[in-house]
Design an enzyme around this catalytic site. Structure first.
Site, PDB file in Angstrom:
ATOM      1  N   GLY A 183       2.789  -1.228   4.167  1.00  0.00           N
ATOM      2  CA  GLY A 183       2.752   0.303   4.006  1.00  0.00           C
ATOM      3  C   GLY A 183       4.045   0.574   3.842  1.00  0.00           C
ATOM      4  N   GLY A 184       4.785   1.563   4.811  1.00  0.00           N
ATOM      5  CA  GLY A 184       6.095   1.842   4.624  1.00  0.00           C
ATOM      6  C   GLY A 184       7.176   0.922   3.852  1.00  0.00           C
ATOM      7  N   GLU A 222      -6.945   4.597   7.893  1.00  0.00           N
ATOM      8  CA  GLU A 222      -6.941   6.056   7.827  1.00  0.00           C
ATOM      9  C   GLU A 222      -8.214   6.463   6.845  1.00  0.00           C
ATOM     10  OE1 GLU A 222      -3.292   5.609   5.546  1.00  0.00           O
ATOM     11  OE2 GLU A 222      -2.147   4.963   7.540  1.00  0.00           O
ATOM     12  N   GLU A 237      -5.517  -5.140  10.234  1.00  0.00           N
ATOM     13  CA  GLU A 237      -4.517  -4.203  10.684  1.00  0.00           C
ATOM     14  C   GLU A 237      -5.120  -3.446  11.812  1.00  0.00           C
ATOM     15  OE1 GLU A 237      -2.432  -2.900   6.808  1.00  0.00           O
ATOM     16  OE2 GLU A 237      -4.282  -1.780   6.825  1.00  0.00           O
ATOM     17  N   SER A 262       3.192  -2.317  10.364  1.00  0.00           N
ATOM     18  CA  SER A 262       4.777  -2.250  10.592  1.00  0.00           C
ATOM     19  C   SER A 262       5.239  -3.635  10.296  1.00  0.00           C
ATOM     20  CB  SER A 262       5.033  -1.875  11.997  1.00  0.00           C
ATOM     21  OG  SER A 262       4.491  -0.429  12.122  1.00  0.00           O
ATOM     22  N   ASN A 280       0.994  -1.351  -0.033  1.00  0.00           N
ATOM     23  CA  ASN A 280       0.004   0.181  -0.006  1.00  0.00           C
ATOM     24  C   ASN A 280       0.862   1.288  -0.060  1.00  0.00           C
ATOM     25  OD1 ASN A 280      -1.789   2.066   0.472  1.00  0.00           O
ATOM     26  ND2 ASN A 280      -2.460   1.258   2.703  1.00  0.00           N
ATOM     27  N   TRP A 281       0.955   1.986  -1.187  1.00  0.00           N
ATOM     28  CA  TRP A 281       1.710   3.063  -1.216  1.00  0.00           C
ATOM     29  C   TRP A 281       1.240   4.253  -0.588  1.00  0.00           C
ATOM     30  CZ3 TRP A 281       3.714   2.467  -7.035  1.00  0.00           C
ATOM     31  CH2 TRP A 281       4.626   1.037  -6.985  1.00  0.00           C
ATOM     32  N   LYS A 282       0.102   4.437  -0.151  1.00  0.00           N
ATOM     33  CA  LYS A 282      -0.452   5.399   0.422  1.00  0.00           C
ATOM     34  C   LYS A 282      -0.344   6.727  -0.608  1.00  0.00           C
ATOM     35  CE  LYS A 282      -0.138   3.078   4.883  1.00  0.00           C
ATOM     36  NZ  LYS A 282      -0.238   3.389   6.134  1.00  0.00           N
ATOM     37  N   GLY A 295       2.117   2.027  10.730  1.00  0.00           N
ATOM     38  CA  GLY A 295       3.009   3.011  10.706  1.00  0.00           C
ATOM     39  C   GLY A 295       3.641   3.618  11.843  1.00  0.00           C
ATOM     40  N   HIS A 323      -9.610   1.027   4.539  1.00  0.00           N
ATOM     41  CA  HIS A 323      -8.446   1.191   5.440  1.00  0.00           C
ATOM     42  C   HIS A 323      -8.607   1.872   6.456  1.00  0.00           C
ATOM     43  CE1 HIS A 323      -4.317   2.490   6.328  1.00  0.00           C
ATOM     44  NE2 HIS A 323      -3.924   1.454   5.745  1.00  0.00           N
TER      45      HIS A 323
END
Ligand code: PGA
Length: 251
Positions: A233-234, A97, A167, A212, A9-11, A173, A95
């Site tokens: 993610g990251g 967010e 998640e 994470s 997930n490149w957000k 994150g 998601h």
């Protein structure tokens, strides 16, 4: 046997240049054939990424879609049908967010989930509890409700062609990962909840863990019986790190 999946997930990351670099680096990764790999760039970069990854065994998905299959008067939204037209195979739904920052409710997300499936996209339903909810002992209740909202409205059959990502919000994150045991406990509860409706569907659906995940902790998480891969993610913004996570799912 469920086929593992690792999704990046490149957000809201990436420029034309950095996305071009990332897909080029992805093309140099060795991905095991037993793992489904997917990436979720911003909508702006979808077409480009689809084109670049055409010859690679990597699917492309969107991070969000409209709650109607479309077309229609819905300024600023992108319909699931348009995403299919652009070459997408999957879409993230719910998601944390989007639930927390954009205020997306279970009711709205059910509509997005249904619209995505009606258009031929595979929804990746994201569910998870906040730290406050976990501390209050409400993890399974919260996750259960998020899941139930889809089962009640669309039926268990909706999960024949869907993926679920657990998640925990507190692990996204933050560098704090759920322990493999903590994650497994929730994954097992999710599968049990699905099995109450239909055990075959429950056994077939892939449950990804997200929060994470990195190369250093992926193998341990993916080694748990009900964890079928990860939503990253990251760490997915670095092709070497992402490649190592995919390979961990293949072992
Ligand atoms: P993270 O994000 O890997 O950076 O924690 C996961 C996600 O939000 O899907």
């Amino acid at each position: 046997m469920r086929r593992p999946m690792v999704a990046g997930n490149w957000k809201m990351h990436g420029t034309c240049d950095s996305v071009a670099d990332l897909v080029e680096d992805l093309a140099n990764q060795v991905f095991p054939s037993g793992v489904d790999v997917a990436v979720f760039p911003t909508s702006l970069h979808l077409g480009f990424v689809v084109e670049c990854l055409e010859d690679l065994p990597v699917s492309v998905g969107a991070q969000n879609c409209a709650h109607e299959a479309g077309p229609g008067a819905l300024t600023g939204e992108i319909s699931p049908a348009q995403l299919v037209d652009a070459g997408c195979k999957l879409v993230l739904v719910g998601h944390s967010e989007r639930r927390q920052i954009m205020g997306e409710s279970n009711e709205l997300l059910v509509r997005k989930f249904a619209a995505a499936q009606a258009s031929g996209l595979t929804p990746v339903l994201c569910i998870g509890e906040t730290l406050e909810q976990r501390d209050a002992g409400k993890t399974l209740e919260v996750v259960g409700q998020q899941l139930d909202s889809v089962i009640e409205e669309l039926g268990i059959g909706a999960f024949v062609n869907a993926v679920i990502a657990y998640e925990p919000v507190w692990a996204i994150g933050t560098g704090l990962t759920a322990s493999p045991q903590q994650a497994q406990e929730v994954h097992a509860a999710i599968r049990a909840q699905l099995a109450k409706e239909n055990s075959e569907v429950a056994q077939g659906v892939r449950l990804l863990y997200g929060g994470s995940v990195k190369a250093a902790n992926a193998a341990e998480l993916f080694g748990m019986p009900d964890i079928d891969g990860g939503l990253i993610g990251g760490a997915s913004l670095n092709a070497d790190e992402f490649g190592a996570i995919v390979r961990a799912a293949g072992n």
